[in-house]
Scaffold this motif. Structure first.
Motif, PDB file in Angstrom:
ATOM      1  N   VAL A 199       0.966  -1.205   0.049  1.00 33.95           N
ATOM      2  CA  VAL A 199       0.024   0.003  -0.209  1.00 33.95           C
ATOM      3  C   VAL A 199       0.905   1.267   0.096  1.00 33.95           C
ATOM      4  N   PRO A 200       1.368   1.530  -1.179  1.00 33.21           N
ATOM      5  CA  PRO A 200       2.274   2.837  -1.286  1.00 33.21           C
ATOM      6  C   PRO A 200       1.781   4.087  -0.499  1.00 33.21           C
ATOM      7  N   VAL A 201       2.731   4.741  -0.029  1.00 30.08           N
ATOM      8  CA  VAL A 201       2.529   6.107   0.328  1.00 30.08           C
ATOM      9  C   VAL A 201       2.367   7.230  -0.505  1.00 30.08           C
ATOM     10  N   ASN A 202       1.349   7.846  -0.708  1.00 31.74           N
ATOM     11  CA  ASN A 202       1.144   8.746  -1.919  1.00 31.74           C
ATOM     12  C   ASN A 202       1.359  10.308  -1.423  1.00 31.74           C
ATOM     13  N   ALA A 203       2.921  10.400  -1.632  1.00 26.33           N
ATOM     14  CA  ALA A 203       3.359  11.754  -1.270  1.00 26.33           C
ATOM     15  C   ALA A 203       4.716  11.959  -1.728  1.00 26.33           C
ATOM     16  N   GLU A 204       4.897  13.209  -2.210  1.00 24.33           N
ATOM     17  CA  GLU A 204       6.284  13.769  -2.618  1.00 24.33           C
ATOM     18  C   GLU A 204       7.396  13.847  -1.744  1.00 24.33           C
ATOM     19  N   ARG A 222      14.882   3.656  -2.922  1.00 27.75           N
ATOM     20  CA  ARG A 222      15.453   2.729  -4.069  1.00 27.75           C
ATOM     21  C   ARG A 222      14.168   1.789  -4.632  1.00 27.75           C
ATOM     22  N   TRP A 223      13.279   1.494  -3.760  1.00 26.69           N
ATOM     23  CA  TRP A 223      11.907   0.726  -4.071  1.00 26.69           C
ATOM     24  C   TRP A 223      11.152   1.495  -5.104  1.00 26.69           C
ATOM     25  N   GLN A 224      11.198   2.798  -4.946  1.00 27.56           N
ATOM     26  CA  GLN A 224      10.253   3.578  -5.816  1.00 27.56           C
ATOM     27  C   GLN A 224      10.971   3.680  -7.194  1.00 27.56           C
ATOM     28  N   GLN A 225      12.060   3.621  -7.189  1.00 26.44           N
ATOM     29  CA  GLN A 225      13.263   3.983  -8.245  1.00 26.44           C
ATOM     30  C   GLN A 225      12.851   2.608  -9.297  1.00 26.44           C
ATOM     31  N   GLN A 226      13.098   1.463  -8.510  1.00 25.65           N
ATOM     32  CA  GLN A 226      13.146   0.236  -9.290  1.00 25.65           C
ATOM     33  C   GLN A 226      11.719  -0.019  -9.712  1.00 25.65           C
ATOM     34  N   SER A 227      10.751   0.519  -9.093  1.00 21.96           N
ATOM     35  CA  SER A 227       9.133   0.546  -9.530  1.00 21.96           C
ATOM     36  C   SER A 227       8.742   1.538 -10.681  1.00 21.96           C
ATOM     37  N   GLY A 228       9.800   2.189 -11.259  1.00 24.02           N
ATOM     38  CA  GLY A 228       9.380   3.344 -12.169  1.00 24.02           C
ATOM     39  C   GLY A 228       8.918   4.483 -11.856  1.00 24.02           C
ATOM     40  N   GLN A 229       8.996   4.486 -10.334  1.00 27.20           N
ATOM     41  CA  GLN A 229       8.358   5.812  -9.705  1.00 27.20           C
ATOM     42  C   GLN A 229       9.375   6.898  -9.661  1.00 27.20           C
ATOM     43  N   VAL A 230       8.921   8.182  -9.622  1.00 29.58           N
ATOM     44  CA  VAL A 230       9.769   9.145  -8.983  1.00 29.58           C
ATOM     45  C   VAL A 230       9.992   9.271  -7.503  1.00 29.58           C
ATOM     46  N   PRO A 231      11.283   8.832  -7.026  1.00 21.34           N
ATOM     47  CA  PRO A 231      11.289   8.659  -5.662  1.00 21.34           C
ATOM     48  C   PRO A 231      11.103   9.849  -4.583  1.00 21.34           C
ATOM     49  N   ALA A 232      10.439   9.673  -3.761  1.00 24.23           N
ATOM     50  CA  ALA A 232       9.866  10.944  -2.774  1.00 24.23           C
ATOM     51  C   ALA A 232      11.114  11.424  -2.084  1.00 24.23           C
ATOM     52  N   ARG A 233      11.277  12.448  -1.683  1.00 30.29           N
ATOM     53  CA  ARG A 233      12.174  12.924  -0.710  1.00 30.29           C
ATOM     54  C   ARG A 233      11.840  12.552   0.807  1.00 30.29           C
ATOM     55  N   VAL A 234      12.690  11.830   1.381  1.00 29.63           N
ATOM     56  CA  VAL A 234      12.518  11.391   2.672  1.00 29.63           C
ATOM     57  C   VAL A 234      13.541  11.914   3.648  1.00 29.63           C
ATOM     58  N   CYS A 256      20.429   8.870  -2.002  1.00 31.96           N
ATOM     59  CA  CYS A 256      18.990   9.286  -1.642  1.00 31.96           C
ATOM     60  C   CYS A 256      18.939  10.929  -1.289  1.00 31.96           C
ATOM     61  N   ALA A 257      17.697  11.305  -1.510  1.00 31.40           N
ATOM     62  CA  ALA A 257      17.621  12.648  -1.139  1.00 31.40           C
ATOM     63  C   ALA A 257      16.783  12.673   0.256  1.00 31.40           C
ATOM     64  N   GLY A 258      17.085  13.803   0.806  1.00 36.31           N
ATOM     65  CA  GLY A 258      16.499  14.122   1.952  1.00 36.31           C
ATOM     66  C   GLY A 258      17.436  14.798   3.096  1.00 36.31           C
ATOM     67  N   GLY A 259      16.851  15.577   4.099  1.00 32.45           N
ATOM     68  CA  GLY A 259      17.636  16.202   5.409  1.00 32.45           C
ATOM     69  C   GLY A 259      17.632  15.068   6.286  1.00 32.45           C
ATOM     70  N   ILE A 260      18.608  15.113   7.040  1.00 31.81           N
ATOM     71  CA  ILE A 260      18.667  14.270   8.395  1.00 31.81           C
ATOM     72  C   ILE A 260      18.917  15.348   9.740  1.00 31.81           C
ATOM     73  N   GLN A 261      18.051  15.418  10.649  1.00 31.35           N
ATOM     74  CA  GLN A 261      18.486  16.064  11.776  1.00 31.35           C
ATOM     75  C   GLN A 261      18.416  15.595  13.216  1.00 31.35           C
ATOM     76  N   ALA A 262      18.768  16.160  14.097  1.00 31.12           N
ATOM     77  CA  ALA A 262      18.790  15.613  15.580  1.00 31.12           C
ATOM     78  C   ALA A 262      17.769  16.250  16.027  1.00 31.12           C
ATOM     79  N   SER A 263      17.022  15.757  16.819  1.00 29.25           N
ATOM     80  CA  SER A 263      15.624  16.357  17.541  1.00 29.25           C
ATOM     81  C   SER A 263      15.417  15.121  18.829  1.00 29.25           C
ATOM     82  N   ASP A 264      15.129  15.763  19.899  1.00 28.29           N
ATOM     83  CA  ASP A 264      14.321  14.831  20.966  1.00 28.29           C
ATOM     84  C   ASP A 264      12.962  15.002  20.605  1.00 28.29           C
ATOM     85  N   GLY A 265      12.220  14.027  20.025  1.00 34.10           N
ATOM     86  CA  GLY A 265      10.771  13.929  19.702  1.00 34.10           C
ATOM     87  C   GLY A 265      10.710  15.006  18.401  1.00 34.10           C
TER      88      GLY A 265
END
Length: 348
Positions: A199-204, A222-234, A256-265
């Motif tokens: 059940v894919p997530v429908n979000a860019e 990677r799964w989205q890319q192999q499935s022929g989809q435009v990969p979402a930014r995570v 992969c595309a996406g920013g990683i940050q530190a946060s408490d919650g």
């Protein structure tokens, strides 16, 4: 004022061991610092603890093992608190020996139930003359002199890589001592990935809360890319320094595309996403602790766009379904095994 952890109380009993410039490695309660004197260096790999340490006058707070405030041969006394993951102790000892000046004292403190007896073997492997100086508050305190400090400490030397393959998708995952599910794909995450394929997530744009080493975000792209989809930014967020370091490395290795940050919650997170996915933690040390996830569920709607999706996997026995319904919206079970359940909810 709440009581300090036993290990911190045990150190207070032995504060006479603390001479000169003091460095605390792995401190968990900032309330200890005002009781120790004029100041020093205090390192935590937990973003929330680090934020609290930063507010302590006279103390230099450091976040994790790659903080730029950590300098070689800068401390006369190093206190190493026993971490919950035994593999991380070697990392803490290596850092302490690099921070130590010649002739410095290294103090190891830990609870008996958390394995201080076994940890002493790791200490003596580096400092054979280490001796026990106290046993109190269900803890032991050990001390050793550092005749020869370490000449270097490179966190990159501790980084290792594991190939994770799931549902025909292969990614390389970075690992450091102390990180969750090091070197393997845990059962809960695997079930979450299955749900994302079925059940894919429908979000860019997606936010991965408690992202760990970046497995979910990199696999999904990677799964989205192999499935022929435009990969979402995570984008990813985690409370632990090692996780942030590893997730950034994992994303870079896998393109992969996406920013990683530190946060408490979600306290340090700004913005809203059309989808948030998570395999949240439920342990503090050896105890079951759902408080972080419960706080996340109370706050998550503020970071979801209207109609946005929350996808969460958790142990089936944990009482999250009603919390999700109350704070997010209608909830359904996408996947369920004897041990784990994947919940899906849309923000009302």
């Amino acid at each position: 004022m709440s009581a300090l952890p036993n290990s911190h109380e045990a150190l207070l009993r032995n504060r006479d061991l603390l001479d000169g410039a003091v460095g605390l490695i792995g401190v968990t309660d900032p309330g200890l610092l005002p009781m120790l004197g004029e100041g020093g260096l205090a390192m935590s790999e937990h973003a929330g603890v680090y934020a609290a340490l930063s507010r302590m006058p006279g103390w230099q707070a450091c976040f994790g093992y790659d903080d730029p405030g950590l300098h070689a041969k800068s401390c006369d006394t190093l206190v190493v608190f026993l971490p919950k993951a035994r593999a991380e102790l070697d990392l803490r000892l290596a850092l302490a020996l690099w921070l130590a000046r010649a002739g410095a004292r290294l103090v190891l403190v830990g609870e008996k139930k958390e394995g201080i007896a076994g940890a002493v073997k790791q200490l003596r492997a580096r400092l054979p003359d280490a001796g026990k100086v106290d046993s109190a508050r269900h803890c032991q305190v050990w001390s050793a002199d550092v005749a020869e400090p370490a000449t270097e400490f490179r966190l990159a030397d501790w980084l290792d890589w594991t190939s994770v393959v799931h549902a025909g998708v292969s990614i390389d995952v970075a690992g450091l001592p102390g990180i969750f599910s090091l070197g393997e794909l845990d059962e809960g995450t695997a079930l979450l990935l299955d749900s994302l394929a079925r059940v894919p997530v429908n979000a860019e744009r997606v936010l991965d809360f408690a992202c760990g080493a970046g497995v979910i975000g990199s696999w999904l792209q990677r799964w989205q890319q192999q499935s022929g989809q435009v990969p979402a930014r995570v984008d990813g967020v985690d409370v632990q320094s090692q996780a942030v370091i590893c997730a950034r490395a994992t994303y870079e290795r896998n393109g992969c595309a996406g920013g990683i940050q530190a946060s408490d919650g979600l306290s340090g997170v700004q913005g809203k996403w059309p989808a948030i996915i998570t395999n949240p933690p439920f342990h503090t040390g050896v105890r079951t602790d759902t408080s972080m996830t419960e706080r996340f569920l109370r706050e998550v709607a503020a970071h979801l766009e209207p109609g946005g999706e929350l996808r969460l996997v958790a142990n089936t026995f944990l009482p999250y379904e009603e919390l999700i319904r109350r704070h997010v919206g209608s909830v359904e079970r996408l996947e369920q095994t004897r041990r784990f359940t994947v919940y899906r909810a849309l923000r009302r």
